[in-house]
Write a protein that holds these residues in place. Structure first.
Motif, short mmCIF file in Angstrom:
data_model
loop_
_atom_site.label_atom_id
_atom_site.label_comp_id
_atom_site.label_asym_id
_atom_site.label_seq_id
_atom_site.Cartn_x
_atom_site.Cartn_y
_atom_site.Cartn_z
N ALA A 1 -30.47 -10.41 -22.25
CA ALA A 1 -30.97 -9.55 -21.16
C ALA A 1 -31.13 -10.35 -19.88
O ALA A 1 -31.58 -11.49 -19.90
N ARG A 2 -30.75 -9.73 -18.77
CA ARG A 2 -30.87 -10.38 -17.46
C ARG A 2 -31.50 -9.44 -16.46
O ARG A 2 -31.53 -8.22 -16.69
N ASP A 3 -31.99 -9.98 -15.37
CA ASP A 3 -32.56 -9.10 -14.33
C ASP A 3 -31.42 -8.56 -13.46
O ASP A 3 -30.24 -8.85 -13.70
N VAL B 1 -31.61 -14.89 -16.25
CA VAL B 1 -31.89 -14.60 -17.66
C VAL B 1 -33.38 -14.32 -17.87
O VAL B 1 -34.24 -15.07 -17.40
N LEU B 2 -33.67 -13.26 -18.61
CA LEU B 2 -35.07 -12.91 -18.92
C LEU B 2 -35.50 -13.70 -20.16
O LEU B 2 -34.73 -13.81 -21.12
N THR B 3 -36.71 -14.22 -20.11
CA THR B 3 -37.22 -14.98 -21.27
C THR B 3 -38.66 -14.56 -21.58
O THR B 3 -39.35 -13.97 -20.73
N GLY C 1 -42.16 -13.23 -22.23
CA GLY C 1 -42.79 -11.93 -21.98
C GLY C 1 -41.98 -11.02 -21.08
O GLY C 1 -42.24 -9.81 -20.99
N ASP C 2 -40.98 -11.56 -20.38
CA ASP C 2 -40.16 -10.71 -19.49
C ASP C 2 -39.08 -9.95 -20.26
O ASP C 2 -38.44 -9.06 -19.71
N VAL C 3 -38.84 -10.34 -21.51
CA VAL C 3 -37.80 -9.64 -22.28
C VAL C 3 -38.33 -8.25 -22.66
O VAL C 3 -39.38 -8.15 -23.30
N PRO C 4 -37.66 -7.19 -22.24
CA PRO C 4 -38.17 -5.84 -22.53
C PRO C 4 -38.25 -5.59 -24.04
O PRO C 4 -37.48 -6.17 -24.81
N ASN C 5 -39.19 -4.70 -24.44
CA ASN C 5 -39.42 -4.44 -25.87
C ASN C 5 -38.15 -4.11 -26.64
O ASN C 5 -37.92 -4.63 -27.72
N ASP C 6 -37.32 -3.23 -26.05
CA ASP C 6 -36.14 -2.82 -26.80
C ASP C 6 -35.05 -3.90 -26.84
O ASP C 6 -34.00 -3.71 -27.43
N TRP C 7 -35.31 -5.03 -26.19
CA TRP C 7 -34.36 -6.15 -26.24
C TRP C 7 -34.91 -7.28 -27.10
O TRP C 7 -34.32 -8.36 -27.15
N HIS C 8 -36.06 -7.08 -27.72
CA HIS C 8 -36.65 -8.19 -28.47
C HIS C 8 -35.67 -8.78 -29.46
O HIS C 8 -34.90 -8.06 -30.09
#
Ligand SMILES: Cc1cc2nc3c(=O)[nH]c(=O)nc-3n(C[C@H](O)[C@H](O)[C@H](O)COP(=O)(O)OP(=O)(O)OC[C@H]3O[C@@H](n4cnc5c(N)ncnc54)[C@H](O)[C@@H]3O)c2cc1C
Length: 564
Positions: free
Chosen positions: A490-492, A497-499, A501-508
């Protein structure tokens, strides 16, 4: 024959206090007298005359040392003028230990590139700190001579070809001693003949051990040079951790990974050091008061990682990443693959450059990419410019306005509203000494060893104006180097790159055995893949923070490996 063997370069010192000058002369003579000539003068004017004479006589000056408090001219001024005569000579300002006022002036002069460093005058021996500075200067100054004399590779090529330049640039950034001979020079022709090659295909590389490469690709060149450090006896293809990117974040991950017993591979697509490697002087990295060139930092860090056992695959880009049978497999630009149990993504970002060659050479000497906090204090009372229309440029302008006499924000578009938050526009407008120049582009500039002037073009009228400028801060955006990553990461909206706590729930992240779970700090949405440094959403974009994140990522890698 290189210049070194023809004559001894000169170390020139100036001080009007006879006793102090004698001491400097003794220290320099005793320590460096065999390889250098020591010249001393008792006044700034006499020293300038001496420099002019030396220049006229074709002599080389390696270091100029000057007392700050001289009656006819202060040391800073003298060193600036010496720089005009000998732009490559290192400039050391000498002050008394109790002279706090001179220290403050020196720190500002350093930030503006008017001197290279300030040190206390030598006292009774031992004066190792003084010599550390002088020796460091000599190490830097002699690099081209050393490179030529100890060349590991000699290249014959077209003088102005882009490929010749690219190769020399890469060798320079890898600190590989090398020598270049234009194909139309006598030395170039002789070397080609002795290598049994013609000028039909260039460049030709002649290596220290007699191997000859004709127009090698970057990969072939890297392999030919990578004979010892970091070179596996047989090419391994599976590791505990694969670090992608050899900038500060990746190198830190490599040092910590390898030193903590993980089999560690670093993949680097271009040159070790990343963006930091292109910085002539990093002044805000902890522990280096004199500053450190990005190249030196990269060289030391990669050596450190190699000594701990990290492996390097250089000049190979990662082009893809997939999970295969529980391993993370990266595809490389040379068509091969490597796998690992974990991956640290440290591919950084590329700062958009102004693309004005006259200003590129003044990078660090009045032209700065990135945030303005480091240099702000040194710009007290000066006229400075900030390029950019987004929040980072607005923040820099507001911050600089606290110190500089005037700050001019140069914006290409016709309003600030398009790229800047309202609150920041308000702050820019409220700051009395900040001016905004819309539809303006920087098209030129220059100065003697440091930035002194800019050429600004009004894109509406086409009119170009020359202005005096003490500093230029370029904040026109950075692009993350994430094109090679799979969609699962996942990226903004800008690609960072999101890491954690920034990673959205559905991307865990998940793995084959377990349910989805929140990402660990620095972990991406892909199980076992971590991101550090400038490539990461929300990162601070500094060498120190990239290094910090690289080391922390290894802690997370241990946790990941412990759990698998
Ligand atoms: C001119 C300049 C001067 C600077 N000066 C300072 C300063 O004085 N102080 C400071 O604190 N910060 C400074 N910075 C910022 C600092 O350099 C960066 O914040 C820092 O380098 C980020 O480190 P990084 O390892 O995250 O990324 P980078 O330094 O960008 O390194 C990333 C590396 O990854 C490699 N790479 C990219 N894609 C791939 C791929 N697909 N496969 C393999 N390798 C890949 C790149 O070639 C690069 O070597 C400066 C930046 C610039 C541009």
């Amino acid at each position: 024959m290189n210049g070194w063997s023809v004559f001894r370069p000169i170390l020139l010192a100036v001080d009007d206090k006879a006793e102090d000058l004698e001491r400097v002369e003794r220290e320099l003579g005793n320590r460096y007298g065999a390889d250098y000539l020591v010249a001393c003068e008792a006044s700034a004017e006499a020293a300038l005359t001496r420099l002019r004479d030396l220049k006229a006589g074709g002599k080389e000056v390696a270091v100029v040392l000057a007392d700050q408090r001289m009656p006819e001219m202060e040391g800073i001024e003298f060193l600036s003028r010496a720089h005009e005569l000998y732009p490559l000579a290192k400039r050391l300002l000498l002050i008394d230990p109790m002279d706090g006022a001179s220290f403050v002036r020196a720190s500002r002069a350093m930030a503006l590139g008017r001197i290279d460093y300030v040190e206390y005058k030598p006292g009774p021996p031992p004066n190792e700190r003084f010599h550390e500075v002088v020796t460091g200067f000599l190490r830097e100054w002699t690099r081209p001579y050393r490179s030529e004399a100890n060349a590991v590779v000699r290249i014959v090529g077209e003088r102005w070809s882009a490929r010749s330049h690219e190769m020399r640039d890469l060798l320079e950034r890898y600190a590989v001693p090398h020598a270049f001979y234009p194909v139309d020079s006598e030395a170039g022709r002789t070397l080609l003949r002795s290598a049994g090659k013609t000028a039909e295909r260039l460049p030709v590389w002649v290596l220290f051990d007699g191997r000859v490469l004709v127009d090698p690709s970057n990969e072939e060149a890297a392999d030919a040079l990578n004979t010892t450090e970091g070179r596996p006896e047989r090419e391994e293809t599976d590791f505990d951790v694969m670090v992608v990117g050899g900038g500060p974040a990746g190198l830190a991950a490599a040092v910590y990974g390898a030193s903590e017993g993980l089999s560690t591979l670093v993949l680097e697509g271009e040159a070790i050091g990343g963006q930091a490697g292109t910085s002539s002087m990093i002044r805000n990295y902890l522990g280096f008061a004199q500053g450190i060139s990005g190249q030196e930092l990269a060289y030391q860090a990669s050596r450190q990682a190699s000594l701990f056992g990290a492996r390097f695959r250089l000049m190979r880009h990662a082009t893809g990443l997939v999970v295969e049978e529980g391993r993370l497999v990266a595809a490389l630009s040379d068509g091969t693959e490597v796998s690992a149990r974990s991956v640290v993504v440290a591919t950084g970002a590329s700062y958009r450059r102004l693309g004005v060659p006259e200003l590129e050479v003044l990078n660090g000497a009045g032209v700065f990419y990135g945030a303005a906090t480091t240099e702000a204090r040194a710009l007290e009372g000066q006229d400075v410019y900030v390029v950019g229309g987004a929040n980072s440029a607005g923040q820099a302008a507001v911050h600089l306005s606290k110190y500089a006499s005037t700050v001019t924000l140069l914006v290409r578009g016709d309003s600030l509203e398009a790229g800047m938050s309202d609150y920041l526009i308000q702050e820019v407008e409220d700051a009395e000494n900040v001016r905004v120049r819309l539809h303006t582009r920087v098209v030129g500039g220059g100065g003697e060893g440091r930035l002194e002037r800019l050429a600004l073009q009004d894109s509406a009228s086409g009119f170009t104006e020359a202005v005096e400028a003490a500093a230029l801060f370029v904040l026109i955006g950075a692009e993350p180097r994430t094109g090679w990553l799979p969609d699962e990461i996942a990226r903004d909206e800008r690609g960072f790159v999101l890491t954690g706590g920034d990673v959205p729930n559905d991307w865990h992240p998940t793995d084959r055995r377990g349910p989805k779970r929140p990402a660990m700090p620095l972990e991406t949405s892909m199980h076992g893949v971590f991101a550090t440094g400038d490539v990461r959403h929300g990162s601070v974009k500094r060498v120190a923070s990239a290094v910090g994140e690289g080391s922390v990522a290894i802690r997370m890698v241990h946790e990941h490996l412990g759990g698998t």
